[in-house]
Each structure stands twice: as C-alpha cells, then as structure tokens.
Design a protein around this motif. Structure first.
Motif, mmCIF file in Angstrom:
data_model
loop_
_atom_site.group_PDB
_atom_site.id
_atom_site.type_symbol
_atom_site.label_atom_id
_atom_site.label_comp_id
_atom_site.label_asym_id
_atom_site.label_seq_id
_atom_site.Cartn_x
_atom_site.Cartn_y
_atom_site.Cartn_z
ATOM 1 N N GLN A 20 -7.073 36.116 0.712
ATOM 2 C CA GLN A 20 -6.752 34.701 0.748
ATOM 3 C C GLN A 20 -6.762 34.159 -0.669
ATOM 4 O O GLN A 20 -7.445 34.694 -1.539
ATOM 5 N N PRO A 21 -6.004 33.098 -0.925
ATOM 6 C CA PRO A 21 -6.004 32.527 -2.274
ATOM 7 C C PRO A 21 -7.376 31.978 -2.613
ATOM 8 O O PRO A 21 -8.175 31.665 -1.718
ATOM 9 N N PRO A 22 -7.691 31.841 -3.906
ATOM 10 C CA PRO A 22 -8.985 31.288 -4.301
ATOM 11 C C PRO A 22 -9.198 29.902 -3.710
ATOM 12 O O PRO A 22 -8.248 29.181 -3.434
ATOM 13 N N HIS A 23 -10.459 29.531 -3.541
ATOM 14 C CA HIS A 23 -10.799 28.223 -2.984
ATOM 15 C C HIS A 23 -10.183 27.133 -3.862
ATOM 16 O O HIS A 23 -10.289 27.156 -5.068
ATOM 17 N N GLY A 24 -9.522 26.184 -3.243
ATOM 18 C CA GLY A 24 -8.918 25.083 -3.970
ATOM 19 C C GLY A 24 -7.472 25.320 -4.361
ATOM 20 O O GLY A 24 -6.883 24.512 -5.045
ATOM 21 N N VAL A 25 -6.906 26.443 -3.922
ATOM 22 C CA VAL A 25 -5.501 26.720 -4.206
ATOM 23 C C VAL A 25 -4.802 26.994 -2.891
ATOM 24 O O VAL A 25 -5.232 27.820 -2.099
ATOM 25 N N SER A 26 -3.724 26.267 -2.624
ATOM 26 C CA SER A 26 -2.978 26.461 -1.384
ATOM 27 C C SER A 26 -2.083 27.688 -1.512
ATOM 28 O O SER A 26 -1.827 28.146 -2.625
ATOM 29 N N PRO A 27 -1.596 28.241 -0.392
ATOM 30 C CA PRO A 27 -0.704 29.398 -0.464
ATOM 31 C C PRO A 27 0.537 29.148 -1.315
ATOM 32 O O PRO A 27 1.108 30.058 -1.877
ATOM 33 N N GLY A 28 0.979 27.914 -1.436
ATOM 34 C CA GLY A 28 2.141 27.578 -2.247
ATOM 35 C C GLY A 28 1.827 27.485 -3.734
ATOM 36 O O GLY A 28 2.699 27.203 -4.543
ATOM 37 N N GLY A 29 0.579 27.694 -4.129
ATOM 38 C CA GLY A 29 0.182 27.648 -5.524
ATOM 39 C C GLY A 29 -0.258 26.278 -6.001
ATOM 40 O O GLY A 29 -0.499 26.080 -7.181
ATOM 41 N N GLN A 30 -0.383 25.307 -5.105
ATOM 42 C CA GLN A 30 -0.808 23.968 -5.499
ATOM 43 C C GLN A 30 -2.330 23.913 -5.556
ATOM 44 O O GLN A 30 -3.013 24.501 -4.730
ATOM 45 N N ALA A 31 -2.858 23.198 -6.539
ATOM 46 C CA ALA A 31 -4.295 22.980 -6.634
ATOM 47 C C ALA A 31 -4.682 21.897 -5.632
ATOM 48 O O ALA A 31 -4.086 20.825 -5.609
ATOM 49 N N ILE A 32 -5.665 22.183 -4.789
ATOM 50 C CA ILE A 32 -6.110 21.261 -3.748
ATOM 51 C C ILE A 32 -7.491 20.728 -4.119
ATOM 52 O O ILE A 32 -8.384 21.503 -4.467
ATOM 53 N N THR A 33 -7.669 19.424 -4.057
ATOM 54 C CA THR A 33 -8.974 18.815 -4.316
ATOM 55 C C THR A 33 -9.369 17.946 -3.130
ATOM 56 O O THR A 33 -8.533 17.572 -2.314
ATOM 57 N N ASP A 34 -10.648 17.622 -3.081
ATOM 58 C CA ASP A 34 -11.137 16.768 -2.006
ATOM 59 C C ASP A 34 -10.639 15.340 -2.194
ATOM 60 O O ASP A 34 -10.424 14.886 -3.319
ATOM 61 N N ALA A 35 -10.483 14.665 -1.091
ATOM 62 C CA ALA A 35 -10.046 13.273 -1.121
ATOM 63 C C ALA A 35 -11.202 12.370 -1.549
ATOM 64 O O ALA A 35 -12.368 12.730 -1.445
ATOM 65 N N VAL A 36 -10.855 11.196 -2.034
ATOM 66 C CA VAL A 36 -11.836 10.179 -2.406
ATOM 67 C C VAL A 36 -11.704 9.060 -1.379
ATOM 68 O O VAL A 36 -10.607 8.589 -1.105
ATOM 69 N N PHE A 37 -12.814 8.632 -0.802
ATOM 70 C CA PHE A 37 -12.746 7.664 0.284
ATOM 71 C C PHE A 37 -13.040 6.234 -0.152
ATOM 72 O O PHE A 37 -12.800 5.305 0.590
ATOM 73 N N VAL A 38 -13.566 6.053 -1.357
ATOM 74 C CA VAL A 38 -13.787 4.716 -1.914
ATOM 75 C C VAL A 38 -12.994 4.657 -3.208
ATOM 76 O O VAL A 38 -13.125 5.530 -4.062
ATOM 77 N N ARG A 39 -12.152 3.653 -3.361
ATOM 78 C CA ARG A 39 -11.283 3.564 -4.542
ATOM 79 C C ARG A 39 -12.118 3.513 -5.808
ATOM 80 O O ARG A 39 -12.901 2.593 -6.014
ATOM 81 N N PRO A 40 -11.960 4.517 -6.708
ATOM 82 C CA PRO A 40 -12.733 4.523 -7.959
ATOM 83 C C PRO A 40 -12.268 3.416 -8.908
ATOM 84 O O PRO A 40 -11.093 3.058 -8.931
ATOM 85 N N LEU A 41 -13.190 2.892 -9.684
ATOM 86 C CA LEU A 41 -12.870 1.852 -10.657
ATOM 87 C C LEU A 41 -12.514 2.462 -12.009
ATOM 88 O O LEU A 41 -12.189 1.749 -12.944
ATOM 89 N N TYR A 42 -12.594 3.778 -12.133
ATOM 90 C CA TYR A 42 -12.342 4.470 -13.391
ATOM 91 C C TYR A 42 -11.300 5.569 -13.158
ATOM 92 O O TYR A 42 -10.955 5.878 -12.032
#
Length: 85
Positions: A20-42
């Motif tokens: 399987q591809p490394p954690h955080g990389v989709s089979p299409g080669g895209q880097a996947i990160t966790d979503a943010v649920f509160v809009r950051p101010l920075y």
C-alpha cells in the motif's frame, strides 16, 4: 487436537500483504492531510469544504486554498480529508 485448530490461523498470518502507498499518500500520488474543523486564524486563506453522507448528514471542514476537499462516506466515521494535487 488444538494444533489442528491453529493450522489455518498460522497459514493466514503467513500470507503476504498487498503493498500500500505510504500513510498520507493516495493511490493517485496526491498528499492527503487531515481536515481542520475550526477555521484557523493563521496560515493564509482557507477553503470551506462540505458534503453529505446518508447516515451522518451534512458535514463541514476546512482545507487550505491550494488543497482539494475529499469526502469518503464508505467508511464509518466518514473520512474528511484535504488532498494536495
């Protein structure tokens, strides 16, 4: 007698696992990160993402402006991720 019961278990554990591809990389080669649920101010502008799953209802999260929103309703709980093209 108990040895015969363990034989199928030993055979299953010795089977090779599919690569399987490394954690955080989709089979299409895209880097996947966790979503943010509160809009950051920075960190610059963020994109408001949203989607709907049958059992969970309406979902909302944020990704950076350069990322794409990804929603997977096929797993529980739904996977809300951000993908970098």
């Amino acid at each position: 007698m108990w040895r015969l019961r363990l034989l199928p278990l030993l055979l299953l554990t010795s089977l090779p696992v599919a690569a399987q591809p490394p954690h955080g990389v989709s089979p299409g080669g895209q880097a996947i990160t966790d979503a943010v649920f509160v809009r950051p101010l920075y960190g610059g502008p963020y994109r408001h993402c949203g989607g709907e799953c049958l059992k969970s209802g309406t979902l909302s999260w944020f990704c950076t402006e350069q990322q794409q929103c990804r929603l997977n309703c096929a797993i529980a709980p739904p996977s809300m991720k951000c993908a970098t093209p």
